[in-house]
Scaffold this active site. Structure first.
Site, mmCIF file in Angstrom:
data_model
loop_
_atom_site.group_PDB
_atom_site.id
_atom_site.type_symbol
_atom_site.label_atom_id
_atom_site.label_comp_id
_atom_site.label_asym_id
_atom_site.label_seq_id
_atom_site.Cartn_x
_atom_site.Cartn_y
_atom_site.Cartn_z
ATOM 1 N N ILE A 1 0.888 -1.249 0.070
ATOM 2 C CA ILE A 1 0.049 0.042 -0.064
ATOM 3 C C ILE A 1 0.526 1.046 -0.222
ATOM 4 O O ILE A 1 1.973 1.322 1.017
ATOM 5 C CB ILE A 1 -1.030 -0.420 0.731
ATOM 6 C CG1 ILE A 1 -2.023 0.956 0.665
ATOM 7 C CG2 ILE A 1 -0.551 -0.502 2.878
ATOM 8 C CD1 ILE A 1 -3.177 1.311 2.221
ATOM 9 N N SER A 2 0.341 2.093 -1.106
ATOM 10 C CA SER A 2 1.480 3.024 -1.333
ATOM 11 C C SER A 2 1.810 3.983 -0.036
ATOM 12 O O SER A 2 0.510 4.437 1.000
ATOM 13 C CB SER A 2 1.724 3.935 -2.797
ATOM 14 O OG SER A 2 1.682 3.455 -3.445
ATOM 15 N N GLN A 3 3.032 4.735 0.322
ATOM 16 C CA GLN A 3 3.547 5.927 1.615
ATOM 17 C C GLN A 3 1.367 6.551 1.173
ATOM 18 O O GLN A 3 1.361 7.000 -0.149
ATOM 19 C CB GLN A 3 4.458 6.323 1.431
ATOM 20 C CG GLN A 3 4.711 7.423 2.182
ATOM 21 C CD GLN A 3 5.889 8.648 1.922
ATOM 22 O OE1 GLN A 3 6.752 7.887 0.779
ATOM 23 N NE2 GLN A 3 6.432 9.430 2.499
#
Length: 213
Positions: A63-65
């Site tokens: 899950i992206s930053q």
């Protein structure tokens, strides 16, 4: 699937971190403040959900930053009602941000495990993208083209020509280009054959893989 006052407080703190790093789009910040990011992650990572970091999810993806999600969303300049193609549904967190911004979201995921899980999960928490597709992001979605905006959420070794072709004149493509790290790149379509290119520094994404299905 609870969203408590504690979670909401942590999201407010996260918004301040993202703002301090330079994101100023009020719609994007409101989406980050509203979306329960902890629900998109394994419950064992819940304490980390509102840190400004990427975290592992299923199928060896992340899950992206939050800053990266907010930064890409700001570069897109989303307007309500726009058709947006997302390459890499992943956890669905970026999808939810686009939905909060009022976009009609078309999203492609190449990992079947993630595709099935995320499609079900987004519906459960009230986000309904127009179309989720299990397929090859390099090919885009020609059936539904052209798109107002296109966002790629994985590191692309090159810019896929089908994505450029499926962008409306005046449209924006946000894509991290390169191996490791990638350069965040914005293409603005000026005419049938002309694109303006802008670069926005180094980011790190999981690789965008080809012909996996």
């Amino acid at each position: 699937m609870k969203d408590t006052f504690r979670h909401q407080g942590k999201r407010k703190q996260l918004v301040e971190i993202v703002k301090a790093k330079g994101v100023s789009d009020e719609g994007v910040l409101a989406a980050i403040a509203k979306i329960p990011r902890h629900l998109f992650m394994d419950s064992s990572f819940e304490d980390h959900a509102y840190q400004d970091k990427a975290f592992p999810i299923a199928a060896e993806q992340t899950i992206s930053q939050p800053f990266t999600v907010a930064f890409q969303s700001e570069l897109l300049q989303v307007q309500p009602g726009e058709k947006i193609l997302e390459i890499g549904t992943g956890s669905g967190y970026q999808t939810a941000v686009l939905c909060e911004l009022g976009a009609k979201v078309y999203s492609i995921e190449r990992q079947q495990e993630l595709y099935v899980k995320t499609k079900r999960f987004l519906t459960q928490i009230g986000y309904r993208p127009k179309y989720l597709n299990f397929g090859d992001g390099y090919k885009g979605l020609p059936t539904y083209a052209p798109f107002d905006k296109i966002i790629v959420t994985a590191g692309a070794p090159f810019v896929p020509n089908p994505l450029l072709a499926q962008l409306k004149v005046g449209g924006r493509l946000v894509i991290p280009v390169g191996d490791d790290p990638q350069i965040m790149t914005l293409f603005i379509r000026k005419s049938a054959k002309e694109f303006e290119k802008k670069e926005f520094g180094e980011f790190r994404f999981v690789p965008m893989l080809e012909d996996k299905n």
